[in-house]
Design an enzyme around this catalytic site. Sequence first.
Site, PDB file in Angstrom:
ATOM      1  N   ASP A 109      -1.220 -15.919  -5.973  1.00 29.32           N
ATOM      2  CA  ASP A 109      -1.113 -16.997  -5.011  1.00 29.32           C
ATOM      3  C   ASP A 109      -1.884 -18.191  -5.577  1.00 29.32           C
ATOM      4  O   ASP A 109      -2.834 -18.027  -6.341  1.00 29.32           O
ATOM      5  CB  ASP A 109      -1.713 -16.535  -3.684  1.00 29.32           C
ATOM      6  CG  ASP A 109      -1.286 -17.424  -2.546  1.00 29.32           C
ATOM      7  OD1 ASP A 109      -0.592 -18.425  -2.800  1.00 29.32           O
ATOM      8  OD2 ASP A 109      -1.639 -17.121  -1.397  1.00 29.32           O
ATOM      9  N   GLY A 111      -3.783 -20.436  -4.194  1.00 29.31           N
ATOM     10  CA  GLY A 111      -5.061 -20.819  -3.609  1.00 29.31           C
ATOM     11  C   GLY A 111      -4.915 -21.831  -2.487  1.00 29.31           C
ATOM     12  O   GLY A 111      -5.872 -22.081  -1.746  1.00 29.31           O
ATOM     13  N   GLY A 237       3.774 -21.562   5.050  1.00 31.17           N
ATOM     14  CA  GLY A 237       3.459 -22.237   6.311  1.00 31.17           C
ATOM     15  C   GLY A 237       4.090 -21.612   7.538  1.00 31.17           C
ATOM     16  O   GLY A 237       4.245 -22.272   8.568  1.00 31.17           O
ATOM     17  N   ASP A 287       4.728 -10.389   0.936  1.00 30.02           N
ATOM     18  CA  ASP A 287       3.376  -9.867   0.736  1.00 30.02           C
ATOM     19  C   ASP A 287       2.683  -9.935   2.076  1.00 30.02           C
ATOM     20  O   ASP A 287       2.969 -10.834   2.888  1.00 30.02           O
ATOM     21  CB  ASP A 287       2.589 -10.709  -0.273  1.00 30.02           C
ATOM     22  CG  ASP A 287       2.036 -11.967   0.359  1.00 30.02           C
ATOM     23  OD1 ASP A 287       0.857 -11.965   0.769  1.00 30.02           O
ATOM     24  OD2 ASP A 287       2.783 -12.966   0.476  1.00 30.02           O
ATOM     25  N   CYS A 325       5.944  12.534   7.246  1.00 26.67           N
ATOM     26  CA  CYS A 325       5.456  11.750   6.114  1.00 26.67           C
ATOM     27  C   CYS A 325       4.997  12.678   4.988  1.00 26.67           C
ATOM     28  O   CYS A 325       4.343  13.692   5.231  1.00 26.67           O
ATOM     29  CB  CYS A 325       4.307  10.856   6.569  1.00 26.67           C
ATOM     30  SG  CYS A 325       3.586   9.877   5.234  1.00 26.67           S
ATOM     31  N   CYS A 327       3.064  11.678   2.390  1.00 25.32           N
ATOM     32  CA  CYS A 327       1.962  11.070   1.638  1.00 25.32           C
ATOM     33  C   CYS A 327       0.791  12.044   1.508  1.00 25.32           C
ATOM     34  O   CYS A 327       0.705  13.037   2.225  1.00 25.32           O
ATOM     35  CB  CYS A 327       1.502   9.765   2.285  1.00 25.32           C
ATOM     36  SG  CYS A 327       0.314   9.952   3.623  1.00 25.32           S
ATOM     37  N   CYS A 330      -1.139  12.718   4.833  1.00 17.20           N
ATOM     38  CA  CYS A 330      -0.457  13.579   5.802  1.00 17.20           C
ATOM     39  C   CYS A 330      -0.304  15.011   5.295  1.00 17.20           C
ATOM     40  O   CYS A 330      -0.227  15.946   6.079  1.00 17.20           O
ATOM     41  CB  CYS A 330       0.900  12.988   6.167  1.00 17.20           C
ATOM     42  SG  CYS A 330       0.717  11.503   7.193  1.00 17.20           S
ATOM     43  N   HIS A 356      -1.949   5.963   3.352  1.00 14.77           N
ATOM     44  CA  HIS A 356      -0.841   6.287   4.259  1.00 14.77           C
ATOM     45  C   HIS A 356      -0.030   5.044   4.618  1.00 14.77           C
ATOM     46  O   HIS A 356       1.205   5.054   4.556  1.00 14.77           O
ATOM     47  CB  HIS A 356      -1.351   6.953   5.535  1.00 14.77           C
ATOM     48  CG  HIS A 356      -0.276   7.084   6.567  1.00 14.77           C
ATOM     49  ND1 HIS A 356       0.647   8.102   6.549  1.00 14.77           N
ATOM     50  CD2 HIS A 356       0.077   6.272   7.596  1.00 14.77           C
ATOM     51  CE1 HIS A 356       1.512   7.930   7.537  1.00 14.77           C
ATOM     52  NE2 HIS A 356       1.187   6.833   8.193  1.00 14.77           N
TER      53      HIS A 356
END
Lengths: 395, 395
Positions: A109, A111, A237, A287, A325, A327, A330, A356
């Site tokens: 990004d 800034g 914005g 993001d 899930c 992951c 989990c 998770h």
Amino acid sequence: MVIWRQAKSNESKIRGQGSGVEYKNIKTDGNARLGQIHTQRGVINTPAFIPVGTNATVKAMNQDELKELGAEIILSNTYHLYLRPGHEAIKKLGGLHKFMNWQGPILTDSGGFQVFSLSPLRKIINDGVEFRSHLDGSTHFLTPELVMEIQAGLGSDIAMAFDECTPYPASREYALKSLELTTRWAKRCKKVFEGQGTRDKGQALFGIIQGGIYPELRKQSAEELIEMDFDGYAIGGLSVGEPKELMYEIINHTTLLLPENRLRYLMGIGDLLDVLEAVGAGIDMFDCVMPTRNARNGTLFTSTGRISIKREEFKTDSNPLDPNCACYTCKNYSKAYLRHLFMNREILSMRLNTLHNLYFYLNFFEKMREAIGNRSFEKFRKEQTVILKNNFHEG
Amino acid sequence: MVIWRQAKSNESKIRGQGSGVEYKNIKTDGNARLGQIHTQRGVINTPAFIPVGTNATVKAMNQDELKELGAEIILSNTYHLYLRPGHEAIKKLGGLHKFMNWQGPILTDSGGFQVFSLSPLRKIINDGVEFRSHLDGSTHFLTPELVMEIQAGLGSDIAMAFDECTPYPASREYALKSLELTTRWAKRCKKVFEGQGTRDKGQALFGIIQGGIYPELRKQSAEELIEMDFDGYAIGGLSVGEPKELMYEIINHTTLLLPENRLRYLMGIGDLLDVLEAVGAGIDMFDCVMPTRNARNGTLFTSTGRISIKREEFKTDSNPLDPNCACYTCKNYSKAYLRHLFMNREILSMRLNTLHNLYFYLNFFEKMREAIGNRSFEKFRKEQTVILKNNFHEG
């Protein structure tokens, strides 16, 4: 590591000359797009979710976990890394990828957003922004030229042009002046970028469209940036306090203005209802700190809706957070243990929760890509909207 | 997981009836002992370092990492788990191992030390200790009977008798009264332990020797506890402010009084110079927050001494923390990145630092065991003392 490094040389051959980052469309479903971003550090499948690693670390994760979770790109912040440890230090260490030991693509990004949201004092001069560091109060002056120099030093794969993030509410007059400033800054960023040779090293530059909630100003901003020919276009914005309907209107309106052969990035937005709307409008990249920040605050995403892990009823609940899930969290730990860790503010709580939530997000994006690939995005969107809305206030 | 579960059934056959925890001596070198602790959840090689997991989590680590690091036993705190989430909740969830998903052995401290060090207000009555929770100020009353009930609910492999940790300085009179109280409490703990049937489930009970800095009181305490026949004997009430020479004198004096066929545990001590002294005296087990707490404070152990990771000179140092170290942190990240993470108080800083320090400690203990096995402990001790002393004030 090896896989990414090999991808580099292969990709170079495929892309030939030109931008370090190229969009390849695979399929469209309505306005929704399934595609790939080809970079020298690997392929990113779109629509893509970009985990936020502000300080060159996605909070609570290590880089191997990010890779195992399937993150194909991460974001870092120019503002933060400029203040600490400084882009000169990172450049000296071989760039951001080497510094943090992440071989995949990185987007930085510019800034612009951070200067406006974090600095206790700031003053826009035509040349740039004078601001005080949120860390130690020291005074700094960011210009488009410096922002490009920082991002060149970091060596990110996708750099962002410096912009002013127009606040909400803002008068039409303010929004116009603000977008004109952003356009002037974008021009200066582009000029530096073309001259500094980072494109040859594989870096791409995206412009950021501003214009507040005014469709005609968004159009003006988009047109001015498109004329400069960026590698991708971001919508900035938004999600700064405006009503959702207005945000959706601007997303749909602006995305339609963008060239089909370039990437489209909706900055800072990650509420999954918003993501569904934006993907439906044709956005490719997102993001957001939502999965990671919520995780640290104990709000967890599941296949049936959001859960606050601190609820008393979980104290003796031996079930996993989400039985659907797969992951690590989990598969290994109960809601009772996750609640206990959270109540004690244990570091492992932040780790397991973050892991998770990121898994959930990256999985959601994968399912969304499948749906576009099967031309069933509208069905997916309707189903998920019901689940997300039904449970959104449960926590 | 599978390995530990198989170990359980094999060990049962080897041990036959009796204590759930048995010491097997392999070799001695001077007074230093190389041995094994056989438990239903696996073998622990001694001298052993026990990472501290106060709240049912070794801070910043997950349970798989602990296992990969080679931790063969961990410690949790009765006091903390009694207050939150409560032993009843953990019992309902199948015990501490299941609660935290750790299949290896667990030792639970009795809470005696924590009541004295953490509670803002405490009052010793012959029956037990009234204290206020450090979490919410609520009043509680811990007795030897309750402490045993809690540890039975947690289902730890090694339970500790409730004791009063005699402070330093303490008059001979106070220290005598205090050890007499500890002896009375130990008797009551033993009585409950024999009656509650947890021995049959594999749990062992250790007594804690007190007596302050008075050799004859240490002797009295040891003799009174040995007469009760515990599965192991801990030396408590050291490293509470007394000079090192006095501490070493008490360790050497007390250890010589202990039966050879039982485990010897020096509580809360983990400075490696002290460890070398104590292993030389014949101690088998150590627990200490030093590697984990120091890690979070940025003090890291290396093969050439301690390092403070925040030093300015590391800002652009691309070398690993310790080129001789094979841990995940040293294999993947530079000093510059570790410093950056620490300066930003990032969670990953605590993770990578903790992982490194625990690796260092567990590795140090392994090398120490090798030295005893080769009957070269004195040589090892001398070499390590030079390294540890030379660099101890570097940070």
